[in-house]
Design an enzyme around this catalytic site. Structure first.
Site, PDB file in Angstrom:
ATOM      1  N   CYS A  86       0.764  -1.172   0.176  1.00 44.38           N
ATOM      2  CA  CYS A  86      -0.357   0.245  -0.325  1.00 44.38           C
ATOM      3  C   CYS A  86       0.745   0.865  -0.451  1.00 44.38           C
ATOM      4  CB  CYS A  86      -0.979  -0.177   1.055  1.00 44.38           C
ATOM      5  SG  CYS A  86      -2.640   0.988   1.162  1.00 44.38           S
ATOM      6  N   HIS A 194      -3.744  -5.633   0.868  1.00 39.98           N
ATOM      7  CA  HIS A 194      -2.959  -5.907   2.253  1.00 39.98           C
ATOM      8  C   HIS A 194      -2.646  -7.723   2.241  1.00 39.98           C
ATOM      9  CE1 HIS A 194      -2.297  -1.772   3.484  1.00 39.98           C
ATOM     10  NE2 HIS A 194      -3.675  -1.619   2.959  1.00 39.98           N
ATOM     11  N   GLU A 196      -0.789  -8.608   4.447  1.00 46.70           N
ATOM     12  CA  GLU A 196      -0.473  -9.062   6.671  1.00 46.70           C
ATOM     13  C   GLU A 196      -1.808  -8.525   6.838  1.00 46.70           C
ATOM     14  OE1 GLU A 196      -0.743  -5.805   4.830  1.00 46.70           O
ATOM     15  OE2 GLU A 196      -0.808  -4.171   5.778  1.00 46.70           O
TER      16      GLU A 196
END
Lengths: 222, 81
Positions: A86, A194, A196
């Site tokens: 990002c 994302h 994560e």
């Protein structure tokens, strides 16, 4: 195996990224943007999401010139792994570690939702845990994720199999539906979605965990 | 005398400018029907200690290349006054 996660003023996914690395078995060092060196023995550097320096001037532009980024560039030159997510992807393009630029979403809206992504290549340490063509779901949360590059660069990325992920339904106008790209040596990955945030079963889908496991697997063999 | 530099940063020709397009659309909503295109950019003013115009311009152009503009998508112009 050791990961370093960089924090800039305005980073907000740094802890999530550190936890995702830890869950995949990494020792994680936290690094501040003013640091001039990375800790010894770092295998992978994570550049997290957020709004570094308030997105002033351009997203990632100020962070890309931070002292720590010279150390990250040296790490990349040595063949070290770098993962920018990002805002981290924006920082890597602004730093010249990845080609292209991330522009304002074509629809001008901030987009925050899970999206379906196609794994465009499994030929990287980051994506080897997936099958090429596999569809995975990661969240996106960005205002400036519209990936653009000149036609020659886009053609080269495609020809060299360096497009890592594409959107199944393009949310932001990105050229060729690009969600993530690899460096020429395939060891630097930048992507807008994302992984994560999709790596902990307590928080929902876990498609992203395979990226961290795959990277850890490569390093464990080394 | 100290110099002032003015930097204009614009998206390169051919790079889609969704913000400019939204502004054009809003102008149309307000009844300004004759606007055929809008491009939105940035103006950056710098107060310089330098007194040599040529050296100042060269330095500001270097600043543009390294930070003020992203030359992947943007072009810039420098005026020294």
């Amino acid at each position: 195996m050791k990961a370093a996660v960089v924090t800039f003023p305005g980073s907000n996914c740094d802890r999530d990224l550190a936890v995702a690395f830890e869950r995949a078995g990494f020792d994680v060092a936290r690094v501040w943007h003013k640091d001039t060196d990375l800790p010894a023995g770092v295998d992978v550097v994570g550049i997290p999401g957020g709004f570094s320096h308030g997105d002033y001037l351009r997203c990632g532009a100020i962070a890309a010139r931070a002292p720590v980024m010279a150390a990250v560039a040296r790490h990349a030159d040595r063949g070290g792994f770098v993962l920018g997510i990002c805002n981290g992807f924006q920082v890597l393009t602004e730093a010249g570690l990845l080609p292209g630029a991330l522009m304002r979403n074509a629809g001008l809206k901030f987009i925050c939702k899970p999206v379906a992504l196609r794994v465009a290549t499994a030929d990287s340490a980051f994506t080897r845990g997936y099958a090429a063509g596999q569809v995975v779901t990661y969240p996106v949360a960005h205002h400036d994720g519209n990936y653009q590059a000149d036609p020659e660069t886009l053609a080269a990325l495609a020809a060299e199999d360096r497009i890592a992920f594409t959107y199944v339904e393009n949310p932001n106008g990105a050229a060729r539906d690009i969600a993530g790209v690899l460096s020429a040596n395939r060891r630097v990955l930048g992507l807008m979605p994302h992984p994560e945030r999709a790596a902990d079963p307590a928080l929902g889908p876990t498609d992203g965990a395979a990226m961290f496991r795959a990277l850890g697997g490569i390093l464990a063999q080394a | 005398m100290a110099l002032k530099a003015t930097v204009h940063v614009m998206l390169k020709d051919g790079v889609l400018d969704p913000q400019g397009d939204a502004v054009r659309h809003a102008l149309g909503t307000l009844g300004f029907s004759g606007v055929q295109a809008v491009r939105q950019g940035k103006v950056i003013e710098l107060d310089l200690a330098a007194t040599d115009r040529a050296a100042a311009e060269a330095e500001v152009r270097a600043m543009c290349e390294r930070l003020l503009a992203n030359t992947v998508i943007e072009k810039f112009s420098v005026t020294i006054a």
